[in-house]
Design a protein around this motif. Structure first.
Motif, mmCIF file in Angstrom:
data_model
loop_
_atom_site.group_PDB
_atom_site.id
_atom_site.type_symbol
_atom_site.label_atom_id
_atom_site.label_comp_id
_atom_site.label_asym_id
_atom_site.label_seq_id
_atom_site.Cartn_x
_atom_site.Cartn_y
_atom_site.Cartn_z
ATOM 1 N N ALA A 130 56.340 -0.798 -35.168
ATOM 2 C CA ALA A 130 57.038 -1.912 -35.809
ATOM 3 C C ALA A 130 58.301 -1.445 -36.524
ATOM 4 C CB ALA A 130 56.105 -2.607 -36.791
ATOM 5 N N GLY A 131 59.416 -2.059 -36.191
ATOM 6 C CA GLY A 131 60.675 -1.760 -36.849
ATOM 7 C C GLY A 131 61.405 -0.539 -36.333
ATOM 8 N N THR A 132 60.752 0.245 -35.461
ATOM 9 C CA THR A 132 61.364 1.487 -34.996
ATOM 10 C C THR A 132 62.278 1.291 -33.796
ATOM 11 O OG1 THR A 132 59.551 1.996 -33.456
ATOM 12 C CG2 THR A 132 59.321 2.773 -35.735
ATOM 13 N N ASP A 143 64.560 -3.808 -33.682
ATOM 14 C CA ASP A 143 64.543 -3.973 -32.230
ATOM 15 C C ASP A 143 65.944 -3.758 -31.665
ATOM 16 O OD1 ASP A 143 62.687 -5.182 -29.922
ATOM 17 O OD2 ASP A 143 64.714 -5.978 -29.651
ATOM 18 N N TYR A 202 63.648 3.113 -39.039
ATOM 19 C CA TYR A 202 63.345 1.707 -38.734
ATOM 20 C C TYR A 202 64.629 0.917 -38.473
ATOM 21 C CZ TYR A 202 58.873 3.179 -40.622
ATOM 22 O OH TYR A 202 57.697 3.853 -40.851
ATOM 23 N N GLN A 221 50.987 -0.905 -32.304
ATOM 24 C CA GLN A 221 51.896 -1.960 -32.745
ATOM 25 C C GLN A 221 52.415 -1.699 -34.154
ATOM 26 O OE1 GLN A 221 50.092 -5.915 -33.209
ATOM 27 N NE2 GLN A 221 51.794 -6.759 -32.045
ATOM 28 N N VAL A 222 51.518 -1.304 -35.044
ATOM 29 C CA VAL A 222 51.939 -1.027 -36.416
ATOM 30 C C VAL A 222 52.835 0.208 -36.469
ATOM 31 C CG1 VAL A 222 51.133 -0.396 -38.715
ATOM 32 C CG2 VAL A 222 49.923 -2.150 -37.417
ATOM 33 N N ALA A 267 61.987 -14.484 -35.812
ATOM 34 C CA ALA A 267 60.930 -14.577 -34.810
ATOM 35 C C ALA A 267 61.170 -15.736 -33.841
ATOM 36 C CB ALA A 267 59.578 -14.737 -35.501
ATOM 37 N N ARG A 277 59.080 -0.278 -28.205
ATOM 38 C CA ARG A 277 58.335 -1.465 -27.804
ATOM 39 C C ARG A 277 56.954 -1.116 -27.256
ATOM 40 N NH1 ARG A 277 63.734 -4.057 -25.051
ATOM 41 N NH2 ARG A 277 64.328 -5.409 -26.787
ATOM 42 N N ALA A 332 51.527 -10.575 -29.473
ATOM 43 C CA ALA A 332 52.875 -9.981 -29.489
ATOM 44 C C ALA A 332 52.975 -8.733 -28.634
ATOM 45 C CB ALA A 332 53.338 -9.693 -30.911
ATOM 46 N N TYR A 333 52.160 -8.635 -27.578
ATOM 47 C CA TYR A 333 52.344 -7.605 -26.558
ATOM 48 C C TYR A 333 53.049 -8.295 -25.395
ATOM 49 C CZ TYR A 333 48.488 -5.751 -29.372
ATOM 50 O OH TYR A 333 47.684 -5.347 -30.413
#
Length: 429
Positions: free
Chosen positions: A289-291, A37, A34, A285-286, A383, A294, A329-330
């Protein structure tokens, strides 16, 4: 400066050290899996063009066609706003920015398609030609920020053809001067993690064969089958696919129509807002997340063509789907026709401009530790800054106006958007 007060504690230092030692492996695993971004620009869309029809002027002609559609079906800001239901204060700025975008950078991400959209008869020739044309566009500075190909999948019937096309294309780029920074490759119809591992092996071998740094070539994973979301053992396959990519996965792209058909959704109801689509994208999305991977939404197959009334209906549909995706959030989707470009950019620009003042004020208050009517935390500041940066990158916002409203430089916005793990307050002023 006063003397610091001494406070009493009960735990021995060895206890703290022991906890740290016991979690060292977890710390390393968190950092590996993770990383957060990447902080680079994410395109707002991907345009798909059949490889046999791709030409040196494809991007320019898409922009010209989109402008012609605007001139014919919404010739001024007021008309465009009425079609889409834009509020009055956004009509002129959104319309002006859409036109400027279509003139300057109509396509942010181009994918030359050798899969479902391909209908050519000489794939070797088309792959070599695509490499040659793209190399020329990158050299001239006329290529979109991101460009690449969608190869055929790793299923047995087309596997060798897909591998050969990838080889021909990448070899052509190398022979023309090297791989550009904006290169993107898409692997479609992935069902098993082993197919991702096979793609990793392919690009590793290419890197070795051409003397490229290890890890230079990444790729997107296209999610078009139920098996990619839920495996036979009940696990989320897509999460395992990200891991199997060994750091090379750059994106997860949802395939609206293949995925819907896989679940038995009838053609009339195959759309990005179907409950089955929402479930798949939520899992994607889940998992991502953090990886640093996108997520991209899919497309609509309702084209804005024909009489004005029909074009307006298609525009409203596309605009609504794009706004819906952005709220979830796409931040990226697919566009399949030049007529989709006006509403893609209208939706994106309206999304960022209507929230600009509030986001800027909240971030400025957080950065200055000033009071306000919202108590924001470091994660929210992240954010907010990401929101503003995305708006700048796509052209919805101008860097100077963001700087004036927030009092922050681009570098400071970047720092808020990508703080160190476990130190979300490290970038506070």
């Amino acid at each position: 400066m006063g003397q610091q007060e001494t406070v009493a504690t009960s735990l021995a230092g060895a206890v703290v050290e022991g906890v740290g030692a016991s979690l060292a492996a977890v710390d390393a695993e968190l950092a590996r899996r993770y990383p957060g971004d990447p902080g680079t620009r994410q395109p707002v869309h991907t345009v798909y063009v059949p490889a046999e029809s791709f030409a040196a002027d494809t991007v320019r002609t898409w922009g010209e066609s989109a402008l012609a559609a605007l001139d014919e079906h919404a010739p001024d800001a007021a008309a465009f706003a009425r079609v889409l239901g834009l509020p009055g204060h956004l009509a002129e700025p959104v319309h002006a920015r859409v036109r400027a975008k279509l003139e300057r950078e109509p396509v942010e991400d181009l994918r030359i398609d050798f899969e479902d959209g391909y209908g050519g008869t000489d794939e070797d020739r088309d792959a070599a030609r695509a490499a040659r044309l793209l190399a020329g566009a990158w050299a001239e500075g006329t290529a979109p920020p991101y460009t690449g190909i969608r190869m055929k999948c790793m299923e047995a019937a087309v596997r060798e053809r897909g591998i050969r096309t990838l080889d021909v294309f990448l070899t052509g780029l190398m022979d023309a001067g090297g791989l550009p920074d904006g290169l993107v490759l898409t692997l479609p119809k992935v069902t098993y993690t082993e197919q991702v591992s096979a793609m990793v092996r392919l690009v590793e071998e290419f890197e070795k064969a051409r003397g490229l740094p290890a890890g230079r070539i990444g790729f997107e994973i296209q999610i078009e089958t139920s098996q990619a979301i839920l495996g036979p053992d009940g696990t989320a396959t897509v999460a395992r696919m990200i891991d199997a990519a060994e750091g090379r996965a750059t994106g997860l792209h949802y395939g609206t129509f293949d995925y819907s058909a896989c679940l038995g959704v009838s053609a009339a109801h195959q759309a990005g807002d179907h409950p089955a689509a929402d479930h798949a994208k939520a899992v994607m999305q889940v998992a991502a997340a953090g990886t640093g991977v996108r997520v991209s939404d899919g497309s609509t197959n309702v084209l804005p063509v024909g009489p004005t009334e029909r074009v307006h209906e298609a525009w409203r549909l596309h605009y609504g789907l794009t706004r819906r995706a952005l709220a979830r959030a796409y931040y990226q989707g697919w566009d399949m026709h030049p007529g989709h470009l006006p509403t893609r950019y209208a939706a994106v620009f309206a999304f960022y401009r209507e929230g600009f003042e509030q986001a800027a004020a909240r971030l400025a208050a957080y950065a200055g530790r000033a009071g306000g009517d919202v108590m924001d935390e470091p994660a929210t500041a992240k954010a907010l800054s990401s929101y503003l940066l995305r708006g700048i990158d796509c052209g919805a916002l101008d860097a100077p106006e963001v700087a004036r409203a927030t009092g922050l430089t681009r570098a400071e916005l970047d720092a808020f958007a990508a703080p160190r793990r476990g130190d979300l307050t490290a970038t506070s002023r």
